[in-house]
Design a protein around this motif. Structure first.
Motif, short mmCIF file in Angstrom:
data_model
loop_
_atom_site.label_atom_id
_atom_site.label_comp_id
_atom_site.label_asym_id
_atom_site.label_seq_id
_atom_site.Cartn_x
_atom_site.Cartn_y
_atom_site.Cartn_z
N ILE A 40 -9.68 -3.19 -1.82
CA ILE A 40 -8.32 -3.74 -1.91
C ILE A 40 -8.23 -4.83 -2.97
CG2 ILE A 40 -6.47 -4.95 -0.66
CD1 ILE A 40 -7.54 -3.64 1.90
N VAL A 41 -9.19 -5.78 -2.97
CA VAL A 41 -9.08 -6.94 -3.86
C VAL A 41 -10.22 -7.06 -4.88
CG1 VAL A 41 -7.75 -8.29 -2.19
CG2 VAL A 41 -10.24 -8.50 -2.23
N VAL A 75 -0.91 -9.34 -2.03
CA VAL A 75 -1.88 -8.41 -2.59
C VAL A 75 -1.24 -7.02 -2.58
CG1 VAL A 75 -4.16 -7.37 -2.34
CG2 VAL A 75 -3.81 -9.78 -1.73
N HIS A 76 -1.17 -6.43 -3.75
CA HIS A 76 -0.64 -5.08 -3.91
C HIS A 76 -1.74 -4.24 -4.54
CE1 HIS A 76 3.65 -6.42 -3.51
NE2 HIS A 76 3.10 -7.55 -3.90
N CYS A 77 -1.85 -2.97 -4.15
CA CYS A 77 -2.79 -2.06 -4.80
C CYS A 77 -2.26 -0.64 -4.65
CB CYS A 77 -4.20 -2.19 -4.25
SG CYS A 77 -4.42 -1.68 -2.54
N ARG A 78 -2.87 0.25 -5.43
CA ARG A 78 -2.49 1.66 -5.35
C ARG A 78 -3.29 2.30 -4.23
NH1 ARG A 78 -3.90 6.21 -8.41
NH2 ARG A 78 -5.23 4.98 -9.77
N TYR A 79 -2.68 3.27 -3.57
CA TYR A 79 -3.34 4.05 -2.52
C TYR A 79 -3.30 5.51 -2.92
CZ TYR A 79 -3.38 0.11 0.75
OH TYR A 79 -3.63 -1.09 1.35
N ARG A 116 1.31 -0.66 -3.74
CA ARG A 116 1.90 -0.90 -2.43
C ARG A 116 1.39 -2.23 -1.87
NH1 ARG A 116 0.26 3.48 1.72
NH2 ARG A 116 -0.88 1.87 2.81
N PHE A 117 2.25 -2.94 -1.18
CA PHE A 117 1.91 -4.21 -0.55
C PHE A 117 0.87 -3.97 0.55
CE2 PHE A 117 3.34 -7.44 2.75
CZ PHE A 117 2.63 -8.48 2.19
N ALA A 118 -0.22 -4.77 0.53
CA ALA A 118 -1.30 -4.60 1.51
C ALA A 118 -1.45 -5.81 2.43
CB ALA A 118 -2.62 -4.35 0.80
#
Length: 141
Positions: A40-41, A75-79, A116-118
């Motif tokens: 995630i980070v 924290v946002h990341c792609r899924y 997407r917001f995580a």
């Protein structure tokens, strides 16, 4: 001493209370396993996470900890479904993290393109609530 605390998006959306830098919050903190946050980070940032905030299940018998919020980053990341997956479940895609500093956390985040917001990374300091202070650490008459 500052602490870095992970706060899941879904926990805040379910029953979290909004908070902002300067607020004193009382949270149940569980030790974080940095490996759970690497995708995630990223590895470097994951190693900085000391605790995770917990509202559900594993907090029985634990005393909440009072901390003063210093800073908040969404924290946002792609899924995506990993290529070798057999279960077709989306997982965080390593290397896609976007951190967005914010002045308030309420569990909902402005959409960012392609990610997407995580959750939140919160920097905080331990505090002892002084007599004559409210739950947010502000003086009361």
């Amino acid at each position: 001493m500052t602490l870095t605390i992970w706060v899941d998006d879904w926990q805040m959306q379910c029953c979290g209370e909004r908070f902002a830098p300067g607020d004193v919050v009382s949270w149940t903190l569980l030790e974080a396993d940095p490996e759970e946050y690497v995708d995630i980070v990223g590895g470097e940032r994951a190693a900085e996470i000391d605790f995770r905030e917990e509202h559900h299940g594993q907090e029985e018998g634990r005393t909440p900890t009072s901390v003063k919020v210093v800073s908040i980053a969404e924290v946002h990341c792609r899924y995506a479904v990993p290529e070798d997956a057999t279960d077709k479940v989306n997982h965080p895609v390593p290397g896609t993290t976007e951190l967005v500093p914010v002045q308030e956390a309420d569990g909902w985040a402005k959409a960012q393109p392609g990610v997407r917001f995580a959750g939140y990374l919160v920097t905080a300091r331990h505090v002892d609530l002084a007599e004559g202070a409210d739950a947010r650490g502000r003086s009361v008459p």
